[in-house]
Design an enzyme around this catalytic site. Structure first.
Site, PDB file in Angstrom:
ATOM      1  N   GLU B  48     -60.119  23.074  31.067  1.00 46.00           N
ATOM      2  CA  GLU B  48     -60.837  23.147  29.793  1.00 46.00           C
ATOM      3  C   GLU B  48     -61.382  21.756  29.505  1.00 46.00           C
ATOM      4  O   GLU B  48     -60.641  20.836  29.184  1.00 46.00           O
ATOM      5  CB  GLU B  48     -59.871  23.598  28.680  1.00 46.00           C
ATOM      6  CG  GLU B  48     -60.489  23.625  27.302  1.00 46.00           C
ATOM      7  CD  GLU B  48     -59.427  23.853  26.202  1.00 46.00           C
ATOM      8  OE1 GLU B  48     -58.454  24.598  26.435  1.00 46.00           O
ATOM      9  OE2 GLU B  48     -59.594  23.269  25.121  1.00 46.00           O
ATOM     10  N   ASP B  59     -58.385  18.849  15.949  1.00 47.63           N
ATOM     11  CA  ASP B  59     -57.567  18.112  16.909  1.00 47.63           C
ATOM     12  C   ASP B  59     -56.635  17.097  16.264  1.00 47.63           C
ATOM     13  O   ASP B  59     -56.974  16.452  15.287  1.00 47.63           O
ATOM     14  CB  ASP B  59     -58.479  17.391  17.913  1.00 47.63           C
ATOM     15  CG  ASP B  59     -59.059  18.358  18.921  1.00 47.63           C
ATOM     16  OD1 ASP B  59     -58.281  19.167  19.460  1.00 47.63           O
ATOM     17  OD2 ASP B  59     -60.282  18.324  19.143  1.00 47.63           O
TER      18      ASP B  59
END
EC number: 4.2.1.20
Lengths: 413, 265
Positions: B48, B59
């Site tokens: 990924e 994140d």
């Protein structure tokens, strides 16, 4: 589409707005929207909100005819005195509305992002009043530049968390508040500081601050017997501007002017003018105009006014710009500071540097309107905040401080 | 190998798919390619690639830091496409994870076209929900890119069903309410979420992300999911290494440990 019915059910103002957030936040946004819709229809909630505005926040604010400033600018200038509200700015309207909503949703904790600290102080104020836990995210750079506001928030019982990611300023504080919210949505309301972000924030914040325009319109009719020719406001995220614009949008004879922070000048690239100097994209949960590079990475904004130093703008402004209903223009740091000084010297009012952008804008449009109308134009300027917080910046800018390091214009303080 | 084939193969082997995440251009373009190929060789079934973004709200601190380093070193969107091409050419199955604005700025259809040409098979969109994705759905259909949207423990059954209808390849289940980053314990919300997803669509492979940091946790998650997604822990092995050789060695070792974990369910 008419402005009164926007946004649509999915939070879109034409192509702008919407929800560009992680799925984890959708339930919280849906809950917030449902709570807001029911609060809007609830006479008890509205009565409580109006009571706090009237008896706590000193709202409605005055509409003041600034005679000496009017002479200096060659226009009839009416100042909407939001600087006289409790905590010194229009922001108190939004935080009281949202804090009441948090109580209604049974959430004991609120979080907020802040740049210069004004929204943080307002949030801490509302949290103290309504007995909510308050955590404020603030870029580390800003906590250093705004030590007094950090102390104010702490005095009011809030926890201030310095953010050390990215550029360590407002946009990073907003990112961090969103991250907190993803982890704590069950107990926490995100008390967003401007009419931007994911739906329903742009609509909800607009409605909470919308009293500015409703009052100003009624005050104009009462004092002048007619509507003004123009309404002017500064635009960062855009909450004070949408607050005063909204009630006037259906009045086609009233021109709406939003003045963005032109910083060092548009040609230098160092500015915070998202509409006049940016392009369409997605940031912080909504589609709008923003400052970005060719790859869609956010560009840091620059303005002497920390409250306007944000690379995006609320989606309703983006829409008002596209439809042509409102006109957006940049005002440089230097122009804003000249207007700041002019208001101090002609009216004995020290304005926020943010609001000084609106004053400078009014000075720019006055001769154009005079020519267009063939008479003295009447302009309502939203004096969105007072300048106490800016004394250090302005004192350094004008060389009025003894033995203090000079602040470089364009750096926020 | 397509995403569907990758998941089918793992299923036949009675194990989960290991998805390893690494930001493009971290710390440099060349090094990120080297790291991704090392992850592939050491047992990550899917690489990924995360497109570094200035405002990554989904994140945690590790991925943010790695993205900041990549951006500070000047990585561009076209570099990310180049990196994908290099890693896919080395035989890895590659999906891209990207926040939405860089795609919109590139041009949605052009991005899907160039992503497919670079050899990526799918794209994960952490801040794009199907409700706002009409243009992306059209472009990804036209260029045959698999679409992975996210579901969360807070998602209603209605939203899970709607999201699954719009996914192709696999769905990303965020195991806990929070941002990316390794946790001490695997979330108890995750198995329940996976069960809800399967009761709505038993066919759609479910990848579980957020919080997995070692082989034991990988095994725990593999026990109830089709795919285990690991990012921060892998990135940290590079971030915290005293030198490049150690970083690559640790990255391979952790990838191998995780690969073993997904087989030990």
């Amino acid at each position: 589409m008419s402005a009164e019915t926007l946004p649509d059910l999915a939070g879109h103002f034409g192509r702008f707005g919407g929800r560009f957030v992680p799925e984890a936040l959708i339930k919280a946004l849906d809950e917030l929207e449902a709570a807001y819709r029911s609060a809007k229809r609830d006479p008890e909630f509205q009565a409580r909100f109006q009571d706090l505005l009237l008896n706590y926040a000193a709202v409605p604010s005055l509409l003041y005819r600034a005679t000496r400033l009017s002479e200096a600018l060659g226009a009839e200038i009416l100042l909407k005195r939001e600087d006289l509200n409790h905590t010194g700015a229009h922001k108190v309207r939004n935080v009281l509305g949202q804090a009441l909503l948090a109580k209604r949703m049974g959430k004991p904790r609120v979080i907020a992002e802040t740049g210069a600290g004004q929204h943080g102080v307002a949030s801490a104020t509302a949290a103290a009043l309504l007995d909510l836990e308050c955590v404020v995210y603030m870029g580390e750079t800003d906590t250093q530049r705004q030590a007094l506001n950090v102390a104010r928030m702490r005095m009011l019982g809030a926890t201030v968390i310095p953010v050390t990611n990215g550029s360590r300023t407002l946009k990073d504080a907003l990112n961090e508040a969103l991250r907190d919210w993803v982890s704590t949505v069950d107990t926490t309301h995100y008390l967003l500081g401007t009419a931007a972000g994911p739906h329903p924030f742009p609509e909800l914040v607009r409605d909470f601050v919308g009293g500015i325009g409703v009052e100003a319109r009624a005050q104009c009719l009462e004092q002048l017997g007619r509507l003004p020719d123009a309404v002017a406001a500064c635009v960062g995220g855009g909450s004070n501007a949408i607050g005063i614009f909204h009630a006037f949008v259906p009045d086609e004879s009233v021109r709406l002017y939003g003045f963005e922070a032109g910083g060092d000048g548009m040609e230098t690239g160092r500015h915070a003018a998202s509409i006049t100097g940016g392009s369409v994209g997605v940031l912080h949960g909504n589609r709008t105009y923003l400052l970005q590079d060719d790859d869609g990475q956010t560009i840091e904004s620059h303005s002497i006014s920390a409250g306007l130093d944000y690379p995006g703008v609320g989606p309703e402004h983006a829409w008002l710009h596209d439809t042509g209903r409102a006109v957006y223009e940049p005002v440089t740091d230097a122009e804003a500071m000249a207007a700041f000084q002019l208001l101090c010297r002609t009216e004995g009012i020290i304005p926020a540097i943010e609001s000084s952008h609106a004053l400078a804008g009014a000075a720019k449009i006055a001769p154009r309107l005079r020519e267009e109308l063939g008479r003295t134009p009447t302009i309502v300027v939203n004096l969105s905040g007072r300048g106490d917080k800016d004394v250090h910046t302005a004192g350094a800018y004008f060389g009025l401080l003894d033995q203090v390091e000079t602040v470089v214009p364009g750096e926020n303080t | 190998m397509s995403i569907a084939q990758t998941f089918a193969k793992a299923k036949a082997e009675n194990r989960s798919v290991l998805v390893g995440c690494m930001p493009a251009g971290f710390p440099t373009v060349e090094h990120s390619i080297e790291q991704m190929i090392a992850m592939h060789e050491a047992g990550c079934d899917v690489i990924e690639v995360e497109l570094p973004y200035s405002d990554p709200v989904m994140d945690g601190p590790v991925i943010q830091k790695a993205s900041d380093i990549a951006l500070a070193n000047g990585v561009r969107t076209r570099d990310t496409l180049k990196i994908i091409e290099a890693v896919a050419s080395a035989g890895a199955t590659v999906v891209l994870m990207t926040y939405w604005n860089p795609v919109e700025k590139y041009g949605v259809d052009a991005f899907a076209r160039d992503l497919a040409a670079a050899g990526a098979t799918g794209m994960i969109t952490p801040d794009l929900i199907p409700d706002e994705a009409a243009e992306w759905i059209a472009a990804s259909d036209a260029h045959r890119i698999d679409r992975t949207f996210l579901v969360a423990p807070s998602s209603t059954d209605e939203r899970i069903a709607m999201t699954l209808e719009n996914c192709r390849g696999f769905v990303y289940a965020t195991a806990l309410m929070g941002v990316t980053g390794a946790r001490k314990a695997v979330s108890s919300q995750a198995p329940e979420l996976v069960a809800r997803i399967r009761s709505i669509d038993p066919e759609m492979p479910v990848g579980v992300g957020l919080g997995v940091g070692n082989g034991r946790q990988a095994a725990e998650v593999a026990a109830f999911s089709d795919g285990v997604i690991v990012g921060s822990a892998l990135i940290r092995s590079v971030l915290e290494a005293p030198d490049r050789a150690t970083g690559l060695r640790d990255l391979r070792a952790l990838s191998a440990e995780l690969a073993e974990g997904v087989r030990d369910r």
